[in-house]
Design a protein around this motif. Structure first.
Motif, mmCIF file in Angstrom:
data_model
loop_
_atom_site.group_PDB
_atom_site.id
_atom_site.type_symbol
_atom_site.label_atom_id
_atom_site.label_comp_id
_atom_site.label_asym_id
_atom_site.label_seq_id
_atom_site.Cartn_x
_atom_site.Cartn_y
_atom_site.Cartn_z
ATOM 1 N N UNK A 11 0.834 -1.216 0.000
ATOM 2 C CA UNK A 11 0.000 0.000 0.000
ATOM 3 C C UNK A 11 0.865 1.261 0.000
ATOM 4 N N UNK A 12 1.843 1.297 0.905
ATOM 5 C CA UNK A 12 2.691 2.482 1.014
ATOM 6 C C UNK A 12 3.520 2.684 -0.247
ATOM 7 N N UNK B 220 2.032 9.181 -6.176
ATOM 8 C CA UNK B 220 2.396 10.585 -5.935
ATOM 9 C C UNK B 220 3.202 11.145 -7.102
ATOM 10 N N UNK B 221 4.094 10.316 -7.656
ATOM 11 C CA UNK B 221 4.912 10.774 -8.772
ATOM 12 C C UNK B 221 4.215 10.708 -10.114
ATOM 13 N N UNK B 222 3.279 9.790 -10.261
ATOM 14 C CA UNK B 222 2.649 9.596 -11.567
ATOM 15 C C UNK B 222 1.314 10.301 -11.722
ATOM 16 N N UNK C 148 7.879 15.170 1.554
ATOM 17 C CA UNK C 148 7.848 14.710 2.946
ATOM 18 C C UNK C 148 6.814 13.612 3.136
ATOM 19 N N UNK C 149 5.698 13.703 2.422
ATOM 20 C CA UNK C 149 4.666 12.665 2.497
ATOM 21 C C UNK C 149 5.176 11.374 1.887
ATOM 22 N N UNK C 150 5.908 11.473 0.769
ATOM 23 C CA UNK C 150 6.501 10.288 0.145
ATOM 24 C C UNK C 150 7.486 9.628 1.103
ATOM 25 N N UNK C 151 8.327 10.429 1.732
ATOM 26 C CA UNK C 151 9.296 9.881 2.687
ATOM 27 C C UNK C 151 8.590 9.227 3.876
ATOM 28 N N UNK C 152 7.451 9.776 4.281
ATOM 29 C CA UNK C 152 6.704 9.179 5.382
ATOM 30 C C UNK C 152 6.166 7.803 5.002
#
Length: 201
Positions: free
Chosen positions: A103-104, A111-113, A123-127
């Motif tokens: 899921x993550x 987020x990128x696509x 920061x959300x991606x890193x989370x």
């Protein structure tokens, strides 16, 4: 039965591995589906109102969706024993851990696509990656004994999750500091069912 599927999806891969491990592959017609929340037109919306895959259309009942539901159904149908009652809570928890990794990772890719560049939030991606890293650490420290045991759905789910990280997020190097998990995956990935379902774009 008809299975809506995509070879890039780790959730679909779980189902494909189970079908091979339980000898049911020839009983399912696979239909390719592709899309995401902003482009659901080619997803099985009539069968799954959430517009997600995998989705299994049965001859004797309504369509099933969510990989855990489908896998539980197919395992019972094929008497595969991949959800053994004697350790069912461990198997389900391990499968849930693997699904959380997937899921993550999928959210990181979306987020990128799917978002315009100006709206992306690093920061959300890193989370999301932090969730994955914690789960991987738990696998390394708590679950290696289970992973080394008799084949079950928890193991299959973990194998599919790790394969997806290799496929979509190779630069994150999930193996670093997780030698036991990396060695397990190297051996597990050689199973015929895993080798036959390596993800592709």
């Amino acid at each position: 039965m008809q299975l809506f599927d995509n070879p890039a999806s780790p959730f679909c891969r779980k189902v494909q591995v189970l079908l091979r491990e339980t000898g049911q592959l020839d009983e399912v017609e696979t239909t390719y589906a592709v899309g995401h929340p902003l482009a659901p037109d080619r997803m099985p919306l009539a069968e799954n109102p959430l517009g997600k895959i995998p989705c299994l259309v049965r001859d004797d009942g309504p369509a099933l969706y969510d990989s855990r539901v489908i896998c539980r159904y197919l395992d019972a149908r094929g008497e595969g024993g991949l959800y053994p009652e004697g350790r069912i809570w461990e198997v389900l928890t391990l499968e849930a851990t693997a699904d959380g990794i997937m899921d993550a990772a999928v959210l990181m890719i979306y987020e990128g696509r799917s978002r315009p560049e100006a709206l992306r939030y690093p920061a959300w991606v890193d989370a999301q990656w932090d969730k994955i890293a914690r789960a991987l650490d738990a696998l390394e420290s708590r679950w290696m004994g289970h992973l080394a045991g008799r084949l079950d759905m928890g193991q299959i789910a973990v194998g599919c999750a790790l394969g997806y990280l290799d496929f979509r997020l190779p630069d994150r190097d999930w193996r670093k500091g997780r030698t036991a998990l990396a060695e397990w995956f190297e051996a597990f990935g050689q199973r015929d069912s895993m080798a036959a379902t390596v993800p592709s774009a």
